[in-house]
Motif scaffolding. Structure first.
Motif, mmCIF file in Angstrom:
data_model
loop_
_atom_site.group_PDB
_atom_site.id
_atom_site.type_symbol
_atom_site.label_atom_id
_atom_site.label_comp_id
_atom_site.label_asym_id
_atom_site.label_seq_id
_atom_site.Cartn_x
_atom_site.Cartn_y
_atom_site.Cartn_z
ATOM 1 N N TRP A 1 9.148 10.790 16.485
ATOM 2 C CA TRP A 1 10.277 10.394 17.317
ATOM 3 C C TRP A 1 11.146 9.355 16.608
ATOM 4 N N GLY A 2 10.532 8.493 15.813
ATOM 5 C CA GLY A 2 11.314 7.497 15.084
ATOM 6 C C GLY A 2 12.208 8.120 14.029
ATOM 7 N N GLY B 1 9.819 2.408 15.155
ATOM 8 C CA GLY B 1 10.737 1.559 14.400
ATOM 9 C C GLY B 1 10.547 1.681 12.898
ATOM 10 N N LEU B 2 9.293 1.720 12.443
ATOM 11 C CA LEU B 2 9.044 1.847 11.011
ATOM 12 C C LEU B 2 9.414 3.236 10.503
ATOM 13 N N SER B 3 9.189 4.275 11.307
ATOM 14 C CA SER B 3 9.621 5.618 10.910
ATOM 15 C C SER B 3 11.141 5.706 10.889
ATOM 16 N N VAL C 1 0.809 -1.222 0.000
ATOM 17 C CA VAL C 1 0.000 0.000 0.000
ATOM 18 C C VAL C 1 0.838 1.266 0.000
ATOM 19 N N GLY C 2 2.135 1.153 0.308
ATOM 20 C CA GLY C 2 3.009 2.320 0.295
ATOM 21 C C GLY C 2 3.253 2.866 1.695
ATOM 22 N N PRO C 3 4.341 3.636 1.866
ATOM 23 C CA PRO C 3 4.660 4.206 3.174
ATOM 24 C C PRO C 3 3.706 5.338 3.550
ATOM 25 N N GLY C 4 3.793 5.761 4.799
ATOM 26 C CA GLY C 4 2.917 6.814 5.305
ATOM 27 C C GLY C 4 2.338 6.419 6.650
ATOM 28 N N LEU C 5 2.015 7.418 7.461
ATOM 29 C CA LEU C 5 1.557 7.140 8.814
ATOM 30 C C LEU C 5 0.287 6.288 8.825
ATOM 31 N N VAL C 6 -0.728 6.679 8.049
ATOM 32 C CA VAL C 6 -1.995 5.955 8.067
ATOM 33 C C VAL C 6 -1.815 4.525 7.575
ATOM 34 N N ASN C 7 -1.076 4.349 6.507
ATOM 35 C CA ASN C 7 -0.856 3.006 5.972
ATOM 36 C C ASN C 7 -0.128 2.127 6.982
ATOM 37 N N VAL C 8 0.883 2.691 7.636
ATOM 38 C CA VAL C 8 1.639 1.922 8.623
ATOM 39 C C VAL C 8 0.754 1.536 9.800
ATOM 40 N N LEU D 1 9.657 4.252 6.659
ATOM 41 C CA LEU D 1 8.393 3.770 6.130
ATOM 42 C C LEU D 1 7.187 4.408 6.795
ATOM 43 N N GLY D 2 7.403 5.167 7.855
ATOM 44 C CA GLY D 2 6.301 5.766 8.586
ATOM 45 C C GLY D 2 6.060 7.202 8.169
ATOM 46 N N VAL D 3 6.193 8.110 9.116
ATOM 47 C CA VAL D 3 5.984 9.539 8.854
ATOM 48 C C VAL D 3 7.003 10.019 7.833
#
Length: 298
Positions: free
Chosen positions: A249-250, A234-236, A155-162, A240-242
Motif C-alpha cells: 500500500w505504501g 511510510g518507508l515503502s 542493512v539495506g532496503p527490503g521488507l524483512v530488514n525494515v 525503502l520497504g517492499v
C-alpha cells in the motif's frame, strides 16, 4: 496459601489467583461492543482476502498493459490501472499479505527482545534492571523513524530488514510495559510462596508472572500492529520497504503521488486501506485496554 512438597518434585501454588474465567468474560464483553466487533470483523476479512488473493484477484497483479495505463474505473479494471497498466484492484488485494505480514514481523521481533528482558528486569531488579532500563531510555530518546532509517541504511532496503528495524524501535516501549507490570506482580504473596518452595527464577518468570502481565502486553502489541503498518507504508513510500515488482500500500501511494495530476483518484484505494486497517488495530487495542482494566479492577 499452602503448597505441597513431594520428594524430587516442586508443586507450585496457583499462578493466577484471580478468577480463571476472566479471560472468557473479557472476550464476551469485547464482542458485545459494536466498535470492537466491526474492527475485529474487518481484520478477519483482511485475513480471508489475503489467503484467497491468488484466486479472487481479477488479473495478475504484475501483468503490464501500457494501453491500460491510468485506466479509469470500469468492469475490466474495478479500481483503475496504474502507470504501467497493472490492475490496481489486484495489486491492492495482493498487498494485503504484506500489510499483515509486516506488523507481525516487527511486533514479533519486539516481543522476542522486549518480553524476556522486561520480565527479568522487573523480577530481579538491581544491576540488571538499571542497565536494561538505561538502554531502553536511550533508545526511547531517539526519533523512532530516524533510528529505523539508520538501521535500514546499514542493512539495506527490503521488507524483512525494515520490519526488523521497526521491531528494534518498538522494543523499548514493550520493555517498559512488561517491566512495570512484572514489578507490580512480583510483589504479590503467591510469588513469595513460589520462592519459598524452591521454584526457579525462570519458572517464576514464565509460569507465574507472564500470565499476569499478558493483558497490558496484549494491548500494547495490538496498538503497535497499527503503528507498524503505518511505518511500513511510510518507508515503502520512500522506496525503502517492499521492492518492485511486489506491491504494498505504501508503494502504491508513492505511485499515486507521482502521478496525481494524471490520475487524481489513484490515491484513494491504498490510502483508504491503510487508514481503515490502522483504525481497526487501534480500536481493538483501545477496547481490549478498557475491557481488561474493568475486569482487573473487579
Amino acid at each position: 496459601m499452602t503448597a505441597e512438597m513431594t520428594p524430587g518434585r516442586v508443586v507450585d501454588p496457583p499462578a493466577v489467583p484471580a478468577d480463571p474465567g476472566r479471560w472468557a468474560r473479557a472476550i464476551r464483553t469485547l464482542l458485545r461492543r459494536p466498535s470492537s466487533l466491526v474492527a475485529l470483523s474487518f481484520v478477519l476479512l483482511l485475513v480471508v482476502l489475503a489467503a484467497l488473493a491468488p484466486w479472487i484477484s481479477p488479473q495478475d497483479p504484475n501483468e503490464q498493459n501500457l494501453s491500460a495505463a491510468f485506466a479509469p474505473y470500469s468492469a475490466e479494471h474495478l479500481l483503475g490501472g496504474d502507470e504501467l497498466g497493472r490492475d490496481v484492484a489486484s495489486r491492492l488485494l495482493h498487498a494485503i499479505r504484506l500489510a499483515l505480514l509486516a506488523p507481525l514481523i516487527s511486533v514479533g521481533v519486539a516481543l522476542v527482545l522486549g518480553v524476556p528482558s522486561g520480565l527479568w528486569a522487573g523480577l530481579r531488579r538491581g544491576v540488571a534492571d538499571t542497565v536494561l532500563s538505561r538502554i531502553a531510555d536511550t533508545l526511547l530518546s531517539l526519533p523512532g523513524m530516524a533510528f529505523a532509517l539508520a538501521i535500514v541504511a546499514v542493512v539495506g532496503p527490503g521488507l524483512v530488514n525494515v520490519m526488523v528495524a521497526l521491531g528494534v524501535v518498538f522494543t523499548p516501549s514493550l520493555f517498559r510495559v512488561v517491566r512495570s507490570a512484572a514489578m507490580s506482580v512480583a510483589e504479590e504473596p503467591y510469588i513469595d510462596s513460589a520462592r519459598a518452595i524452591g521454584s526457579s527464577t525462570n519458572r517464576i518468570l514464565w509460569v507465574h508472572i507472564l500470565p499476569n502481565v499478558a493483558a497490558p502486553l496484549l494491548v500494547q502489541a495490538t496498538i503497535l500492529m497499527g503503528l507498524a503498518l503505518l511505518a511500513e507504508a511510510g518507508l515503502s513510500f520512500l522506496g525503502l520497504g517492499v521492492q518492485p515488482p511486489d506491491s504494498s500500500w505504501g508503494s502504491m501511494l508513492r505511485t499515486a503521488y507521482d502521478n496525481q495530476f494524471r490520475a487524481p483518484l489513484a490515491v484513494l484505494p491504498p490510502g483508504i486501506a491503510v487508514v481503515l486497517t490502522v483504525l481497526a488495530f487501534n480500536t481493538l487495542g483501545d477496547t481490549i485496554r478498557d475491557v481488561m482494566s474493568a475486569r482487573w479492577r473487579r
